[in-house]
Design an enzyme around this catalytic site. Structure first.
Site, mmCIF file in Angstrom:
data_model
loop_
_atom_site.group_PDB
_atom_site.id
_atom_site.type_symbol
_atom_site.label_atom_id
_atom_site.label_comp_id
_atom_site.label_asym_id
_atom_site.label_seq_id
_atom_site.Cartn_x
_atom_site.Cartn_y
_atom_site.Cartn_z
ATOM 1 N N HIS A 241 -0.388 9.702 0.550
ATOM 2 C CA HIS A 241 0.158 10.281 -0.677
ATOM 3 C C HIS A 241 1.630 9.927 -0.892
ATOM 4 C CE1 HIS A 241 -0.480 12.411 -4.216
ATOM 5 N NE2 HIS A 241 -0.918 13.571 -3.758
ATOM 6 N N ARG A 242 2.267 9.330 0.098
ATOM 7 C CA ARG A 242 3.628 8.850 -0.123
ATOM 8 C C ARG A 242 3.623 7.604 -1.008
ATOM 9 N NH1 ARG A 242 5.447 7.942 5.966
ATOM 10 N NH2 ARG A 242 3.424 6.863 5.834
#
Length: 365
Positions: free
Chosen positions: A337-338
């Site tokens: 999700h980064r």
């Protein structure tokens, strides 16, 4: 005139000894015997009214009188009865048999087949320790590093892949694929490469030192393979530039090398995206963990026949729709999700699903 009444008091007969009665304890009759104290190894001795005592054998005679009764509360009597214990055999301090004395007697006696308290003894086998080394150790360390470094997000979709199964059968009959083991994984691999061209963020890595997202120039497609040495993930460099036939040949070579235990460390490094197929184990789906350094991984569940609604949607009544047995599977994509947000991850998964629903859509990518 009142009539005076007199109450006659019962008098003891000459020589009769009165015994006080405690409710629930029972009455001690004349034929009693002295109880052994704890730790006393001497046998019990009966008491006679004339004060003369004689030694009694330690073992209770078979013909013991039925009126011999020990003093004990009703709950204690029930406990003794449930465990087949004769209260006269229970050593205790004092004239009354206590619960603690009965419990101690039950715990200390040797269990017999006839005793309700006897419980079977289960055999306990020794533990087996398996040294973790080599591929298994490297995989374990990599998974721990990935799970606690990259913030994982997983999305799911269940879809009808009957068209893909029909394509697989046609490819098996095609002479160009005669030397290639054609399976649904081949079509999935091609669909992943095409979907990554529209969403390259899933074919990327996170540079922690520079705080940058690195988009990879090509798709080095990793395919997880279960081997006797453990799980290995060799990859196919430049899979996005291969034709379907070339990709099929590369997959066949990768799988054969992995199962033979000949996969080299170089073949398991440099991957940019991974496919794992848990369907071969009869599992519907899973939540895969990213390979370290990668941003996305796709999990493919088993493809089996299920009832499915097909046809052209009609009015609210459902006219034009019907239920048929179709080939259905579940896909799950995990991403970092980064690097990838929800919109990008969802678009990638939707693209893969669209191609598997209708492989002809691959021509539009």
């Amino acid at each position: 005139m009142r009539r005076r009444t007199t109450r006659r008091r019962r008098t003891s007969r000459p020589g009769e000894k009165r015994e006080p009665v405690l409710v629930g304890y029972g009455v001690r009759t004349a034929s009693t015997r002295r109880r052994r104290r704890k730790g006393d190894g001497t046998p019990s001795v009966p008491e006679s009214s004339g004060g003369v005592t004689t030694l009694e054998p330690a073992a209770q005679p078979a013909g013991r009188a039925d009126d011999v009764r020990a003093l004990a509360k009703p709950p204690v009597r029930k406990l003794a009865k449930d465990h087949g214990v004769d209260l006269l055999d229970v050593p205790c301090d004092g004239p009354v048999v206590t619960r603690a004395a009965v419990e101690a007697f039950i715990a200390g006696r040797r269990p017999t087949a006839a005793s309700p308290a006897a419980t079977p003894v289960r055999s306990v086998e020794a533990d087996t320790r398996i040294p973790v080394k080599g591929v298994r150790k490297a995989t374990a360390q990599a998974m721990v590093s990935s799970a606690f470094t990259a913030p994982h997000v997983t999305e799911w979709v269940t879809l009808d892949v009957s068209a893909t199964m029909e394509l697989v059968e046609r490819l098996k009959a095609d002479r160009r694929f005669a030397g290639v083991k054609v399976s649904p994984t081949l079509v999935v691999a091609k669909a992943v490469c095409l979907a990554l061209s529209r969403t390259p963020e899933l074919n990327a890595s996170w540079d922690e030192a520079a705080q940058e997202i690195v988009l990879k120039g090509s798709v080095n497609l990793g395919v997880a393979a279960a081997t006797e040495r453990g799980l290995v993930v060799p990859n196919i460099p430049g899979a996005d530039r291969m034709s379907l036939l070339e990709l099929g040949e590369a997959l066949a070579d990768l799988t054969a090398t992995a199962r033979a235990g000949r996969t080299q460390p170089a073949q398991m490094s440099g991957g940019t995206f991974t496919i794992t197929n848990v369907g071969v184990f009869g599992v519907d789906a899973g939540t895969p963990i990213l390979n370290p350094g990668e941003t996305g991984i796709l999990c493919v569940g088993q493809i089996d026949r299920r009832p499915w609604v097909v046809g052209t949607p009609g009015a609210a009544s459902g006219a034009g729709e019907r239920i048929e047995a179709r080939w259905v599977t579940t896909l799950a994509v995990s991403f970092d999700h980064r690097v990838v947000d929800g919109q990008q991850g969802s678009r990638f998964l939707a693209d893969v699903a669209s191609i598997l629903r209708d492989p002809a859509l691959a021509l539009t990518f």
